[in-house]
Design a protein around this motif. Structure first.
Motif, PDB file in Angstrom:
ATOM      1  N   GLN A  23       0.757  -1.334  -0.125  1.00  0.00           N
ATOM      2  CA  GLN A  23       0.013  -0.062   0.073  1.00  0.00           C
ATOM      3  C   GLN A  23       0.811   1.075   0.066  1.00  0.00           C
ATOM      4  O   GLN A  23       2.106   1.261   0.511  1.00  0.00           O
ATOM      5  CB  GLN A  23      -0.954   0.037   1.165  1.00  0.00           C
ATOM      6  CG  GLN A  23      -1.916  -0.932   1.353  1.00  0.00           C
ATOM      7  CD  GLN A  23      -2.789  -1.189   2.378  1.00  0.00           C
ATOM      8  OE1 GLN A  23      -2.628  -0.506   3.327  1.00  0.00           O
ATOM      9  NE2 GLN A  23      -4.178  -1.495   2.204  1.00  0.00           N
ATOM     10  N   ASP A  24       0.251   2.192  -0.501  1.00  0.00           N
ATOM     11  CA  ASP A  24       1.070   3.659  -0.459  1.00  0.00           C
ATOM     12  C   ASP A  24       0.964   4.346   1.069  1.00  0.00           C
ATOM     13  O   ASP A  24       0.268   3.755   1.767  1.00  0.00           O
ATOM     14  CB  ASP A  24       0.660   4.527  -1.577  1.00  0.00           C
ATOM     15  CG  ASP A  24      -0.695   4.773  -1.590  1.00  0.00           C
ATOM     16  OD1 ASP A  24      -1.552   4.833  -0.377  1.00  0.00           O
ATOM     17  OD2 ASP A  24      -1.311   5.158  -2.658  1.00  0.00           O
ATOM     18  N   HIS A  46      -3.801   3.095   0.195  1.00  0.00           N
ATOM     19  CA  HIS A  46      -4.449   2.500  -0.980  1.00  0.00           C
ATOM     20  C   HIS A  46      -3.538   1.692  -1.666  1.00  0.00           C
ATOM     21  O   HIS A  46      -2.119   1.642  -1.365  1.00  0.00           O
ATOM     22  CB  HIS A  46      -4.459   3.660  -1.908  1.00  0.00           C
ATOM     23  CG  HIS A  46      -5.488   4.785  -1.359  1.00  0.00           C
ATOM     24  ND1 HIS A  46      -6.677   4.867  -1.167  1.00  0.00           N
ATOM     25  CD2 HIS A  46      -5.187   6.116  -0.971  1.00  0.00           C
ATOM     26  CE1 HIS A  46      -7.292   5.709  -0.709  1.00  0.00           C
ATOM     27  NE2 HIS A  46      -6.376   6.556  -0.631  1.00  0.00           N
ATOM     28  N   SER A  47      -3.906   0.548  -2.067  1.00  0.00           N
ATOM     29  CA  SER A  47      -3.013  -0.445  -2.801  1.00  0.00           C
ATOM     30  C   SER A  47      -2.101   0.351  -4.022  1.00  0.00           C
ATOM     31  O   SER A  47      -2.767   1.186  -4.490  1.00  0.00           O
ATOM     32  CB  SER A  47      -3.913  -1.463  -3.567  1.00  0.00           C
ATOM     33  OG  SER A  47      -4.651  -2.146  -2.747  1.00  0.00           O
ATOM     34  N   GLY A  78      -2.565  -4.469  -5.374  1.00  0.00           N
ATOM     35  CA  GLY A  78      -1.625  -4.086  -4.315  1.00  0.00           C
ATOM     36  C   GLY A  78      -0.952  -5.602  -3.711  1.00  0.00           C
ATOM     37  O   GLY A  78      -0.234  -5.744  -3.035  1.00  0.00           O
TER      38      GLY A  78
END
Length: 148
Positions: A49-50, A54-55, A90
């Motif tokens: 994930q960031d 988020h993926s 992700g």
């Protein structure tokens, strides 16, 4: 990673709990591949994930794996880099020891941690994901968390 979203190590879960010798229940339950030369390959799934949770974008990522005898610092006991690992939503799936087999003897004598680095598309360097993961195994003398 520089110039791109920083990867957060959210979940890279060891899919298999190593089982050999006393930990082996049945051949069909064996989650790793044992080579004739005393080496193993371990199935591994992970999720990237960031920094916003988020993926990461779908694509091919390079992953650097290393096994250490300490939770931080030290020199890897084993290492391999896998290039162009497919990441979708992700999520990725691979096998540790795919290109550089892991000696069984290395996993049978002390506590071990897995370190992972990620390099995204178009990036020059790897970002180390923290913290390292404690490896839980069915090998004698391993499998007890350091705090236990």
């Amino acid at each position: 990673m520089k110039g791109r979203a920083t990867f957060a190590f959210v979940m890279c879960t060891l899919v298999a709990i190593l089982a050999l010798g006393l930990g082996l229940r049945s051949a069909s339950a064996l989650p790793l591949t044992i080579g004739s030369s005393g080496t193993v390959a371990i199935p591994y799934d992970g999720h990237l994930q960031d920094s916003a949770g988020h993926s990461v974008a779908e694509g091919e990522y390079d992953l650097a794996f290393a096994i250490y005898d300490g939770e931080s610092g030290g020199i890897p006991l084993w290492a391999e880099t896998q290039t162009k690992v497919s990441v979708k939503g992700g999520t990725f799936a691979t096998s540790l020891g795919r290109s550089s087999p892991i000696p069984v003897s290395m996993l049978n004598g002390g506590k071990r941690w897995l370190g992972i680095g990620v390099r995204g598309p178009g990036e020059d360097s790897f970002t180390a994901l923290e913290p390292r993961q404690f490896l839980t195994t069915g090998f004698p003398h391993l499998g007890q968390h350091p705090e236990a």
